[in-house]
Design an enzyme around this catalytic site. Structure first.
Site, short mmCIF file in Angstrom:
data_model
loop_
_atom_site.label_atom_id
_atom_site.label_comp_id
_atom_site.label_asym_id
_atom_site.label_seq_id
_atom_site.Cartn_x
_atom_site.Cartn_y
_atom_site.Cartn_z
N GLN A 128 -4.41 -1.76 9.70
CA GLN A 128 -4.17 -3.04 9.04
C GLN A 128 -4.66 -4.18 9.95
O GLN A 128 -4.22 -4.29 11.09
CB GLN A 128 -2.67 -3.20 8.73
CG GLN A 128 -2.33 -4.44 7.94
CD GLN A 128 -2.96 -4.46 6.54
OE1 GLN A 128 -2.94 -3.46 5.83
NE2 GLN A 128 -3.53 -5.59 6.15
N ASP A 136 -10.68 2.87 4.27
CA ASP A 136 -11.14 1.51 3.97
C ASP A 136 -12.66 1.45 3.81
O ASP A 136 -13.18 0.42 3.40
CB ASP A 136 -10.73 0.58 5.12
CG ASP A 136 -9.62 -0.37 4.71
OD1 ASP A 136 -9.35 -0.45 3.50
OD2 ASP A 136 -9.05 -1.02 5.59
N LYS A 186 0.84 -1.21 0.00
CA LYS A 186 0.00 0.00 0.00
C LYS A 186 0.87 1.25 0.00
O LYS A 186 0.58 2.23 -0.70
CB LYS A 186 -0.92 -0.01 1.23
CG LYS A 186 -2.03 -1.03 1.11
CD LYS A 186 -2.77 -1.27 2.40
CE LYS A 186 -3.74 -2.44 2.24
NZ LYS A 186 -4.31 -2.91 3.50
#
Ligand code: NDP
Length: 286
Positions: free
Chosen positions: A97, A120, A53
């Site tokens: 994460q 997200d 990412k």
């Protein structure tokens, strides 16, 4: 001829457009967009995802404000870091994460993120916005699938769509996005009775289960659109590992009208949508 839904190519195209937009704005003196990926502990798979990412961010000109906390970090320490990132004017997107170490309450921490920095798209406010059909940051994986379908001009209106898997990460938001696009949606899971019969009726079949090769040619309606979200690491006889989806690509590809490969299908689109969510949040903050 089966259409290959090339997520890697579309993701590259989206990233090029984002890079051009960011370059034009930073040339005018604006700050770059910022994404903070928060990792707790040393899970090697998570570390690889975080690196991936951050590399994608740097390719398009998004600044990374990632923080890595030790596995012993407390709930209060992680929450304090998230509050600090919420308040940081250089940070447009925040992502925790997963999975987190077991002593942490992941849901409570995800709920601490400012919904307008929720890169997200998993915060209850953003999921609520999706349910209501309101604008908001969308969950990256299903949003990536929608963009892939849209770029291939696949008709969803009135189509019979079947989503297999009902996780909050993929299956449920996927079903909601397909409903929003006027498909007629069925959401299947491990208690579904006669899944093969449902799959054979689906014009659009989205597999998000995590079982390698569970969908074979006999399960698929001829000429349907098959989207394989699954990413499964399968050990080969020679000891090496290979990534495969939930769909048995070799047998399904000749039957389907369109299909995503694994790797190179939904996976790259997920990363592209993370970057896009960050830039969307940045634009609204400029
Ligand atoms: P989860 O394990 O959270 O959910 C799996 C879902 O599959 C559950 O709803 C479960 O049902 C259902 N299921 C399990 N077995 C069956 C079965 N035999 N028949 C029908 N349904 C079944 O997984 P995720 O949603 O997080 O991930 C799914 C897959 O997608 C994984 O391979 C993951 O690696 C991949 N993934 C890929 C991403 C990408 O970018 N391409 C991003 C995120 C995930 P029940 O609810 O009843 O238990």
């Amino acid at each position: 001829m089966t259409l290959l839904l090339d997520g890697k190519a579309l993701a590259n195209q989206i990233q090029t457009q984002l890079a051009q937009e960011i370059h034009a704005l930073t040339e005018q003196g604006y700050r770059p967009p910022g994404l903070a990926v928060v990792m707790v502990g040393d899970n090697p798979a998570s570390a690889a995802y975080v690196r991936n990412k951050e590399r994608a961010c740097s390719r398009v000109g998004i600044a990374s404000y990632g923080k890595h906390l030790p596995a012993t970090a407390t709930q209060a320490e992680v929450a304090a870091l998230l509050q600090q990132l919420n308040a940081d004017p250089n940070v447009d997107g925040i992502l925790v994460q997963l999975p987190l170490p077991e002593h942490l309450d992941a849901v409570a921490l995800l709920n601490t993120i400012d919904p307008d920095k929720d890169a997200d798209g998993l915060h209850p406010i953003n999921l609520g916005r999706l349910v209501r059909g309101e604008p908001g940051l969308r969950s990256c994986t299903p949003y990536g699938v929608m963009r892939l379908l849209e770029s291939a001009n696949i008709n969803l209106v009135g189509a019979n769509a079947l989503v297999v898997g009902r996780s909050i990460l993929v299956g449920k938001p996927m079903a909601l996005m397909l409903i929003e696009a006027n498909a007629t949606v069925t959401l299947a899971h491990s208690h579904t009775v006669d899944l093969p019969a449902l799959m054979r009726q689906a014009d659009i079949l989205v597999a998000a289960v995590g079982r390698p090769g569970m969908i074979t040619a006999a399960d698929v309606k001829p000429d349907s659109v098959v989207i394989d979200v699954g990413i499964n690491r399968v050990e080969q006889p020679d000891g090496t590992a290979r990534l495969v989806g939930d769909v048995d690509y070799a047998s399904v590809q000749p039957v389907a009208g369109a299909i995503t490969p694994v790797p190179g299908g939904v996976g790259p689109m997920t990363v592209a949508m993370l970057l896009e969510n960050t830039v969307t949040s940045y634009r609204s903050r400029l």
